[in-house]
Design an enzyme around this catalytic site. Sequence first.
Site, PDB file in Angstrom:
ATOM      1  N   GLU A  19       0.822  -1.210   0.000  1.00 14.69           N
ATOM      2  CA  GLU A  19       0.000   0.000   0.000  1.00 14.69           C
ATOM      3  C   GLU A  19       0.856   1.261   0.000  1.00 14.69           C
ATOM      4  O   GLU A  19       0.492   2.280  -0.565  1.00 14.69           O
ATOM      5  CB  GLU A  19      -0.956  -0.051   1.204  1.00 14.69           C
ATOM      6  CG  GLU A  19      -1.939   1.093   1.301  1.00 14.69           C
ATOM      7  CD  GLU A  19      -1.398   2.222   2.143  1.00 14.69           C
ATOM      8  OE1 GLU A  19      -1.936   3.337   2.026  1.00 14.69           O
ATOM      9  OE2 GLU A  19      -0.437   2.000   2.898  1.00 14.69           O
ATOM     10  N   HIS A 328      -3.932  -2.396   2.391  1.00 17.61           N
ATOM     11  CA  HIS A 328      -3.498  -1.666   3.582  1.00 17.61           C
ATOM     12  C   HIS A 328      -3.284  -2.648   4.730  1.00 17.61           C
ATOM     13  O   HIS A 328      -2.287  -2.585   5.467  1.00 17.61           O
ATOM     14  CB  HIS A 328      -4.561  -0.624   3.936  1.00 17.61           C
ATOM     15  CG  HIS A 328      -4.046   0.531   4.734  1.00 17.61           C
ATOM     16  ND1 HIS A 328      -3.835   0.459   6.087  1.00 17.61           N
ATOM     17  CD2 HIS A 328      -3.719   1.795   4.376  1.00 17.61           C
ATOM     18  CE1 HIS A 328      -3.397   1.629   6.534  1.00 17.61           C
ATOM     19  NE2 HIS A 328      -3.303   2.452   5.509  1.00 17.61           N
TER      20      HIS A 328
END
Length: 360
Positions: A19, A328
């Site tokens: 991410e 994430h």
Amino acid sequence: MKDAGRDDAPVELDGSEGEGGGQILRSALSLSLITGRSFHLSRARANRQPSGLRPQHLACVRGAEAISGGRSEGAEVGASELRFEPGPVRPGDYVLEVGTAGSTPLLFQCLFYPLAVAGGGSLTLRGGTHLPHSPSYHYLAGVWQPMARAFGLHMTLRLVHAGFYPEGAGEFVAQVEPVREPPRRVVLTARGTLQDIAVGSFVGGLPFGIAERQSNAAVAALRERGFYSHAANRPLPTTRSVGTVTFLLAQFEHTIAGFTALGRRGHPAEAVGREAAESLARFMESAGALDEHLGDQILLPAALLAAGKLGPAAPGTTRYLPERVTEHLTTHARLIERFLPVRVSVEADGTVEVAPRPPG
């Protein structure tokens, strides 16, 4: 992220991995302060525009230095490389400035765990409290705080002034308690029956009617989808910033989920209310026990539990089902495994387990 080798060697981190956002730095600072391990971060925020460190990230570095006497090299706006060497975290009372558009909730999440493990204290944080791409103060108080309590982590939060983008100028105070006896196991794999939906609509420095329009739209949008809710409209104290926010808190039999929508110039109040309602509706279509953001944020306390960092109890295991497994989350998991002897695994159905790393 390369293998660091010895436990006393600096942890080498690649900020472009996965991410590639600011979470890599914030969690690295937290874990560095807790473990005493230094780290070297290269290609910081390489996947963001603009890349490199921004003022809000430097605020986290300065905060980590303030509570520990740690030292950093390369902590400048735009820098792509940073070295950090922690000192021992000192319990106490700290006042920290994030800056106009910097997120005080993100700074708090960075410093809370090290301060709690070290014995507690207080944090007075000044900057933004309700910003895009950041947990709002209301999410922090309504969702993140109860989650932390499940791990024996307790605090008291008080909003002094709300700070909206771009002016910021908000402030909240956190009393951080020492870690209490941690659990042996945390299981959040099913949310259970929906029990309540509370719609909170807030305005700061703007006509109160905007709050009513936001909440009316949120309640109506939920009703269209078959969900009953109740609303409360409130003004927020501000200094020079103005803004609005709709926050939905969904209480389930076993878990809590929260959904935030922020007002912005040219965006009708009704659209803000509907946006929050639609986020909740999407969550209800999933099997998740935790909303997408909490599914990422719970990783750090779960890892501290698995590593035995939350007290004398034997290391514990956490199992939970997030709304969805995001990049994430997986990036965060890999970072945590670099600092702590834990294993984060994702099963075929999306269930996440954080457990002590097997020996050998």
